[in-house]
Scaffold this active site. Structure first.
Site, PDB file in Angstrom:
ATOM      1  N   ASP A 120       0.857  -1.179   0.000  1.00  0.00           N
ATOM      2  CA  ASP A 120       0.000   0.000   0.000  1.00  0.00           C
ATOM      3  C   ASP A 120       0.904   1.244   0.000  1.00  0.00           C
ATOM      4  O   ASP A 120       2.121   1.148   0.124  1.00  0.00           O
ATOM      5  CB  ASP A 120      -0.955  -0.026   1.210  1.00  0.00           C
ATOM      6  CG  ASP A 120      -2.177   0.862   0.995  1.00  0.00           C
ATOM      7  OD1 ASP A 120      -2.148   1.713   0.076  1.00  0.00           O
ATOM      8  OD2 ASP A 120      -3.159   0.723   1.732  1.00  0.00           O
ATOM      9  N   GLU A 164     -10.070   7.349   4.608  1.00  0.00           N
ATOM     10  CA  GLU A 164      -9.065   6.664   5.431  1.00  0.00           C
ATOM     11  C   GLU A 164      -8.984   7.235   6.845  1.00  0.00           C
ATOM     12  O   GLU A 164     -10.002   7.506   7.472  1.00  0.00           O
ATOM     13  CB  GLU A 164      -7.714   6.677   4.706  1.00  0.00           C
ATOM     14  CG  GLU A 164      -7.821   6.048   3.319  1.00  0.00           C
ATOM     15  CD  GLU A 164      -6.502   5.898   2.613  1.00  0.00           C
ATOM     16  OE1 GLU A 164      -5.491   5.642   3.260  1.00  0.00           O
ATOM     17  OE2 GLU A 164      -6.496   6.015   1.374  1.00  0.00           O
TER      18      GLU A 164
HETATM   19  C1  BGC Z   1      -5.023   3.251   0.440  1.00  0.00           C
HETATM   20  C2  BGC Z   1      -5.297   2.247  -0.645  1.00  0.00           C
HETATM   21  C3  BGC Z   1      -5.200   2.893  -1.999  1.00  0.00           C
HETATM   22  C4  BGC Z   1      -3.845   3.557  -2.141  1.00  0.00           C
HETATM   23  C5  BGC Z   1      -3.617   4.221  -3.490  1.00  0.00           C
HETATM   24  C6  BGC Z   1      -3.773   4.052   0.186  1.00  0.00           C
HETATM   25  O1  BGC Z   1      -3.639   5.106   1.087  1.00  0.00           O
HETATM   26  O2  BGC Z   1      -4.923   2.602   1.701  1.00  0.00           O
HETATM   27  O3  BGC Z   1      -6.558   1.664  -0.451  1.00  0.00           O
HETATM   28  O4  BGC Z   1      -5.410   1.951  -3.001  1.00  0.00           O
HETATM   29  O5  BGC Z   1      -3.700   4.553  -1.126  1.00  0.00           O
HETATM   30  O6  BGC Z   1      -4.285   5.410  -3.626  1.00  0.00           O
END
Ligand code: BGC
Length: 493
Positions: free
Chosen positions: A274, A470
């Site tokens: 990630d 998030e």
């Molecule tokens: C998230 C992911 C996402 C990635 C790319 C991360 O902060 O946890 O779910 O796919 O960013 O944007």
């Protein structure tokens, strides 16, 4: 079970490419920088296997043509055969997690928690098929979806990305969504990515990127179970999770990544980290990289610090900290995914079918989104038979969210943290706009000051919240950052 780390099923083409690649090219394949930190010249020089757009990171004026032009330039750079490099097309990845919603004018589907309420796996497959075509319309081939998190504490800021607290419901969607996205890996398919492996929805107190402290049996029954149908459907990639399981971060968890996912469950595709997720494994960046790659991470999502990452990787291989066999296994997996997806046969993005038949925001896709909205509505009570409301009634519509398409769409829409207001959500309908269309006597009064018993029969108050994504959505939470400067947390509008 099948051990997918063995070479016996790898096609000759992949082994041949691997044999011809230099170490630099192999390491480049293992990196996925964010678009803002790399130019096509960097791709030519460093052979990146992939590039991503973080949420809200969009080229030009954010129209499909801007995306296709950007992808054409990166693709051409990846196909260069200058100085003996082996041409390997790159994969471009985006977060199309509720439609290809980064792009202006895309069809925006309800977030997963709403889709869970619909309890309709067939609908999910149709949403995924429509989303795949809207992704392909922008010259992109890979999306970081579906999210198979099983949210167990609704204080978690990513609860809306989870279909349900019930693993059986998430499992009933997982395979169908992957099938909808990938199809038969032909013209209409994109590469799917099941995420976040594993236990992201089980953290203590719903803390984002936190600690999932549960026995293995619970991990398997609650959080791993939804991955089984996705793997059975042949999901090509899996993203590692920020959370820890019983004190060990998933990005460095060899048992979970290599022994369980790849060996026991037979996952033959590749594991992507990630966003700077490797960084949290150790204060020393090189040590963190070694831990992740040796644990089984095959491709590293690196927001900004890709130069340092490449240098460390190279040194870690030359001093034997990361065995060359591990590098070869990671690159073999990446090439295998590209091969299975038919990327080597596809022309440049601008020449592909869906780039020339743009269906972004197409009426048939919006019809599916409307169906999804209808099916995901939850009626909690209807005391005194208030519903249904007569279309001819004098309806007062109130609330700051009554006429706000941005708030209606939530996070991961045009911007990472979502949008506010109507300006950035093209083609949708706010709640007020929808009511106005069918109820000629309806009146909007955002602060409710126009309310008067004599002039209104009924009031609808629209309650909502500013969008978030998030960690920003976890009570009192903030996003922890890796080494990269990363993206801003601001909402548009
Ligand atoms: C998230 C992911 C996402 C990635 C790319 C991360 O902060 O946890 O779910 O796919 O960013 O944007």
């Amino acid at each position: 079970m099948k051990d997918s780390t063995q070479d016996d099923t790898t096609p000759a083409r992949v082994m041949d490419l691997l044999a011809r690649m230099s170490l630099d090219q192999k390491l480049g394949q293992m990196l996925q920088p964010e678009r803002l930190s790399v130019t096509p010249d960097d791709v030519r020089a460093h052979h990146f296997g992939s590039i991503l757009s973080g949420g809200g990171s969009t080229p030009g004026e954010n129209r499909p043509t801007d995306w296709v032009a950007m992808n054409d330039a990166y693709w051409a750079a990846s196909m260069s055969d200058e100085e003996g490099r082996v041409p390997i097309p790159l994969l471009y990845g985006v977060d199309a997690i509720h439609g290809n919603a980064n792009v202006l004018g895309a069809t925006v589907f309800p977030h997963n928690i709403g889709l869970g309420a619909a309890n309709d796996p067939d609908l999910l497959q149709r949403i995924a098929e429509a989303t795949a075509k809207e992704i392909l319309s922008t010259g992109v081939e890979w999306t970081f979806a579906p999210t198979l998190a099983v949210a167990r504490d609704i204080r978690w800021g990513r609860t809306y990305e989870s279909y349900s607290e019930d693993p059986a419901l998430v499992a009933s969607y997982a395979g169908r969504f992957v099938r909808g996205l990938q199809g038969d890996l032909g013209r209409d398919g994109v590469v799917a990515c099941a995420k976040h492996w594993v236990g992201d929805g089980g953290t203590r107190d719903g803390f984002d990127q936190g600690e999932t402290d549960i026995p293995e049996r619970e991990l398997v029954e609650t959080h791993i179970a939804p991955y089984l149908p996705a793997l059975a459907e042949g999901v090509l990639t899996v993203m590692a999770s920020f959370n820890s399981w019983n004190g060990v971060k998933c990005h460095g968890h060899r048992y979970l990544l290599t022994d369980v996912l790849k060996a026991q469950l037979g996952f033959a595709g590749f594991v992507i980290s990630d966003w700077d997720g490797v960084d949290y494994l150790d204060a020393d960046y090189a040590t963190a990289i070694a831990k992740a790659v040796n644990a089984g991470v095959d491709m590293l999502m690196v927001s900004v610090e890709w130069r340092a990452c490449l240098e460390h990787l190279k040194r870690l291989v030359s001093d034997g900290t990361i065995p060359l066999t591990r590098i070869d296994d990671a690159v073999r997996r990446i090439l295998l995914v590209k091969h299975r997806y038919g990327l080597f046969e596809r022309p440049r993005p601008g020449k592909r079918y869906w780039s020339r038949h743009n269906v972004l925001g197409a009426p048939e896709h919006r019809a599916i989104a409307r169906e999804a909205v209808r099916k995901s509505l939850v009626l909690l009570k209807n005391e005194g038979g208030v519903l249904p409301i007569d279309k001819g009634a004098r309806i007062l519509v109130a609330g700051r969210n009554a006429d706000n398409r941005g708030h209606q769409c939530g996070g991961f829409t045009v911007a990472w943290q979502g949008a506010s207001g109507n300006d950035f959500i093209h083609g949708g309908t706010s709640i007020w706009e929808g009511i106005r269309e069918v109820a000629p006597q309806a009146e909007l009064s955002v602060d409710g000051s126009a309310a008067e018993a004599g002039s209104h029969d009924v009031a609808i108050v629209v309650i909502g919240e500013r969008p978030y994504a998030e960690g920003m959505g976890t009570c009192g939470g903030r996003r922890r950052r890796g080494r990269g400067q990363g993206r801003g947390g601001s909402t548009i509008g």
